[in-house]
Design a protein around this motif. Structure first.
Motif, PDB file in Angstrom:
ATOM      1  N   LEU A 161       4.455 -38.497 -91.650  1.00 30.47           N
ATOM      2  CA  LEU A 161       2.844 -39.249 -91.661  1.00 30.47           C
ATOM      3  C   LEU A 161       3.359 -40.414 -92.345  1.00 30.47           C
ATOM      4  N   THR A 162       2.657 -41.083 -92.005  1.00 32.56           N
ATOM      5  CA  THR A 162       2.484 -42.617 -92.032  1.00 32.56           C
ATOM      6  C   THR A 162       1.843 -42.899 -93.136  1.00 32.56           C
ATOM      7  N   ALA A 163       0.257 -41.669 -94.216  1.00 28.97           N
ATOM      8  CA  ALA A 163      -0.420 -42.692 -95.090  1.00 28.97           C
ATOM      9  C   ALA A 163       0.188 -40.809 -95.899  1.00 28.97           C
ATOM     10  N   VAL A 164      -0.063 -41.639 -97.710  1.00 29.68           N
ATOM     11  CA  VAL A 164       0.764 -40.821 -98.763  1.00 29.68           C
ATOM     12  C   VAL A 164      -1.682 -40.901 -99.761  1.00 29.68           C
ATOM     13  N   PRO A 165      -1.305 -39.916-100.394  1.00 29.32           N
ATOM     14  CA  PRO A 165      -2.805 -39.760-100.977  1.00 29.32           C
ATOM     15  C   PRO A 165      -2.040 -41.045-101.850  1.00 29.32           C
ATOM     16  N   THR A 166      -3.463 -41.888-102.067  1.00 26.39           N
ATOM     17  CA  THR A 166      -3.318 -42.622-103.080  1.00 26.39           C
ATOM     18  C   THR A 166      -3.649 -42.808-104.808  1.00 26.39           C
ATOM     19  N   GLY A 167      -4.069 -41.763-105.395  1.00 31.17           N
ATOM     20  CA  GLY A 167      -4.623 -41.699-106.139  1.00 31.17           C
ATOM     21  C   GLY A 167      -5.922 -42.027-106.629  1.00 31.17           C
ATOM     22  N   ALA A 168      -5.890 -42.765-107.774  1.00 33.16           N
ATOM     23  CA  ALA A 168      -7.813 -42.927-108.591  1.00 33.16           C
ATOM     24  C   ALA A 168      -7.956 -44.177-109.206  1.00 33.16           C
ATOM     25  N   GLY A 169      -6.469 -45.572-109.042  1.00 33.49           N
ATOM     26  CA  GLY A 169      -6.456 -46.102-109.904  1.00 33.49           C
ATOM     27  C   GLY A 169      -5.395 -47.564-108.768  1.00 33.49           C
ATOM     28  N   ARG A 170      -5.706 -48.313-109.246  1.00 31.19           N
ATOM     29  CA  ARG A 170      -5.232 -49.154-108.593  1.00 31.19           C
ATOM     30  C   ARG A 170      -4.293 -49.502-109.919  1.00 31.19           C
ATOM     31  N   SER A 171      -2.882 -50.137-109.719  1.00 36.42           N
ATOM     32  CA  SER A 171      -1.757 -50.737-110.323  1.00 36.42           C
ATOM     33  C   SER A 171      -1.404 -52.322-110.305  1.00 36.42           C
ATOM     34  N   LEU A 172      -1.185 -52.881-111.118  1.00 36.82           N
ATOM     35  CA  LEU A 172      -0.745 -54.230-110.697  1.00 36.82           C
ATOM     36  C   LEU A 172      -0.025 -54.122-109.602  1.00 36.82           C
ATOM     37  N   ASP A 173       1.310 -53.371-109.720  1.00 33.41           N
ATOM     38  CA  ASP A 173       1.678 -53.682-108.197  1.00 33.41           C
ATOM     39  C   ASP A 173       1.137 -53.439-106.582  1.00 33.41           C
ATOM     40  N   GLY A 174       0.792 -53.199-106.752  1.00 33.07           N
ATOM     41  CA  GLY A 174      -0.170 -52.502-105.339  1.00 33.07           C
ATOM     42  C   GLY A 174       0.052 -51.532-105.532  1.00 33.07           C
ATOM     43  N   ARG A 175       0.253 -50.534-106.009  1.00 33.67           N
ATOM     44  CA  ARG A 175       0.012 -49.273-105.665  1.00 33.67           C
ATOM     45  C   ARG A 175      -1.006 -48.618-106.272  1.00 33.67           C
ATOM     46  N   VAL A 176      -1.009 -47.088-106.095  1.00 32.49           N
ATOM     47  CA  VAL A 176      -2.780 -46.667-106.979  1.00 32.49           C
ATOM     48  C   VAL A 176      -2.161 -45.867-107.991  1.00 32.49           C
ATOM     49  N   ASP A 177      -3.167 -45.673-109.009  1.00 33.96           N
ATOM     50  CA  ASP A 177      -2.955 -44.637-110.593  1.00 33.96           C
ATOM     51  C   ASP A 177      -3.951 -44.006-110.853  1.00 33.96           C
ATOM     52  N   GLY A 178      -3.645 -42.603-110.925  1.00 37.58           N
ATOM     53  CA  GLY A 178      -4.822 -41.696-111.375  1.00 37.58           C
ATOM     54  C   GLY A 178      -4.658 -41.802-113.176  1.00 37.58           C
ATOM     55  N   VAL A 179      -4.040 -42.593-113.741  1.00 40.37           N
ATOM     56  CA  VAL A 179      -3.781 -42.856-115.091  1.00 40.37           C
ATOM     57  C   VAL A 179      -4.151 -44.333-115.898  1.00 40.37           C
ATOM     58  N   PRO A 180      -5.768 -44.684-116.646  1.00 39.47           N
ATOM     59  CA  PRO A 180      -5.850 -45.640-116.546  1.00 39.47           C
ATOM     60  C   PRO A 180      -4.934 -46.718-117.651  1.00 39.47           C
ATOM     61  N   HIS A 181      -4.086 -45.771-118.273  1.00 42.35           N
ATOM     62  CA  HIS A 181      -4.091 -46.431-119.470  1.00 42.35           C
ATOM     63  C   HIS A 181      -2.271 -46.832-118.982  1.00 42.35           C
ATOM     64  N   GLY A 182      -1.647 -46.305-118.099  1.00 45.00           N
ATOM     65  CA  GLY A 182      -0.402 -45.768-117.816  1.00 45.00           C
ATOM     66  C   GLY A 182       0.368 -47.043-117.193  1.00 45.00           C
ATOM     67  N   SER A 183       1.660 -47.005-117.873  1.00 43.12           N
ATOM     68  CA  SER A 183       2.905 -48.389-117.130  1.00 43.12           C
ATOM     69  C   SER A 183       4.336 -46.760-117.241  1.00 43.12           C
ATOM     70  N   ILE A 184       4.922 -46.941-118.415  1.00 45.10           N
ATOM     71  CA  ILE A 184       6.453 -46.282-118.707  1.00 45.10           C
ATOM     72  C   ILE A 184       5.551 -45.431-119.549  1.00 45.10           C
ATOM     73  N   THR A 185       5.407 -43.988-119.827  1.00 42.68           N
ATOM     74  CA  THR A 185       5.423 -43.085-120.910  1.00 42.68           C
ATOM     75  C   THR A 185       6.615 -42.461-120.967  1.00 42.68           C
ATOM     76  N   PHE A 186       6.778 -41.494-122.486  1.00 41.16           N
ATOM     77  CA  PHE A 186       8.287 -41.199-122.698  1.00 41.16           C
ATOM     78  C   PHE A 186       7.867 -39.690-121.886  1.00 41.16           C
ATOM     79  N   ASP A 187       8.825 -39.143-121.594  1.00 39.40           N
ATOM     80  CA  ASP A 187       9.272 -37.768-121.114  1.00 39.40           C
ATOM     81  C   ASP A 187       9.697 -36.781-121.498  1.00 39.40           C
TER      82      ASP A 187
END
Length: 377
Positions: A161-187
């Motif tokens: 597959l050449t394409a992958v889902p891109t989530g909901a919002g764009r992050s600073l490094d060019g990828r996409v993100d579904g979490v508006p506030h996220g970066s590094i989160t405790f797990d």
């Protein structure tokens, strides 16, 4: 231990000759009966002697995609002091492979290499080696098993597959993100290992448990993909020779999405509508052993709504699963992007207006082509 038909006949003759010899005072019959009984006893002693054999196996490779070649090498070594002349066969899935052990001298070994069938997805059990020992007269046959059972994992085919889902919002490094506030989160917390940064040590927990504990973080700036494979019996009603091709195509599609996500270092979670026995195993191994079962799609969607394990949901089902797409569409509130793939349907799946991306495909290869053509996730 089993007595052959010849052995049973000779044993009956032994009893009859001895009875007639003693009853009618015929020493000749008594001698013949004693000789026949001696032959049966000798056969029992010879067949009961257990040969000392060591069996080693090597699969090359032990994990392979469906249709790709895989070979198994079986080495049998005579660890005893006497030469062995046995009849042996190895079990490979549902067939048997003859292994020649004629006049195997002490300390010597013999190796047999054969192809493992990989035409079907699944775990192919190899072994154990079945050795049958017979006496020279063929009166008694004793079967024993040697060696362990080695599995060969036949994974579903992976279509690139050449394409992958891109989530909901764009992050600073060019990828996409579904979490508006996220970066590094405790797990979670885990034990310290050599090489971990000391600034990640959670000192309060370390003091409480008596050993160093390190914070484990997740990067929420990456799109998180959840693959839900519909393994319900009613979702794949059409079967041929016990195999539902629509389900096999769904397994290939799931393997393709998982492989594409791993290739791009994206978090991916594989789930099944009917939960499997080993959810912590590698996704491709789980797709190898998963089968059809009876379960409830509403229960699975309820678990997904509560967990919210990602921002893109990929639902893979068969023609019998189209009746439950309303439950999947209701997940749009928890998963901004929902992709549905239906395999083996005779007609196109109608759009339900719930904002689902629907893909109709006949097999895994067609799914890959349709997937790469999607312009909106």
């Amino acid at each position: 231990m089993g007595i052959t038909a010849r052995g049973v006949g000779l044993l009956v003759a032994t009893v009859a000759l001895l009875a007639a010899g003693f009853a009618f005072a015929y020493p000749e019959l008594t001698v013949l009966g004693a000789a026949a009984g001696t032959a049966v006893g000798y056969a029992l002693v010879v067949a009961a002697r257990r040969p000392r054999l060591t069996v080693t196996r090597h699969a090359d490779p032990d994990r392979v995609a469906r249709g790709e070649p895989a070979r198994m090498s079986v080495t049998v070594r005579n660890a005893g002091r006497l030469a062995a002349s046995l009849v042996a066969e190895d079990r490979c899935g549902g067939r048997t492979i003859p292994v020649p052990l004629l006049r195997l001298r002490p300390g010597r070994d013999t190796t047999v290499t054969y192809d493992v069938p990989t035409t079907r997805r699944g775990v192919v059990p190899i072994g154990p080696l079945r050795v049958v020992r017979r006496d020279p007269l063929g009166l008694v046959a004793l079967a024993r098993s040697y060696g362990d059972t080695v599995p060969v994992w036949v994974h579903p085919r992976v279509h690139p597959l050449t394409a992958v889902p891109t989530g909901a919002g764009r992050s600073l490094d060019g990828r996409v993100d579904g979490v508006p506030h996220g970066s590094i989160t405790f797990d979670s917390l885990r034990e310290y290992v050599v090489g971990d940064e000391l600034r990640r040590v959670h000192w309060r927990t370390s003091a409480r448990v008596g050993e160093l504990m390190v914070r484990e973080n997740v990067d929420t700036s990456l799109p998180r993909i959840v693959v839900l494979l519909d393994n319900r019996v009613e979702a794949h009603p059409e079967r041929a020779d016990g195999t539902a091709e629509s389900f096999e195509s769904g397994c290939e599609a799931a393997a393709s999405v998982v492989a594409a996500a791993i290739r791009d270092d994206l978090p991916v979670t594989l789930l099944t509508v009917v939960p499997d026995d080993d959810p912590d195993a590698h996704p491709l191994d789980r797709l190898t052993s998963v089968g059809l079962a009876t379960g409830s799609l509403p229960d699975a969607t309820t678990r997904l709504r509560q967990q919210r394990a990602g921002d893109t949901l990929v639902f893979l089902t068969g023609p019998g699963g189209r009746a439950g797409l309303g439950h999947v569409g209701a997940l749009r509130g928890a998963y901004p992007s929902v992709v549905v793939a239906v395999f083996g349907a005779a007609d196109a799946t109608p759009a339900d207006g719930a904002g689902l991306v629907v893909i109709d495909a006949v097999d895994g290869a067609a799914f890959a082509a349709e997937w790469d053509g999607v312009r909106r996730w």
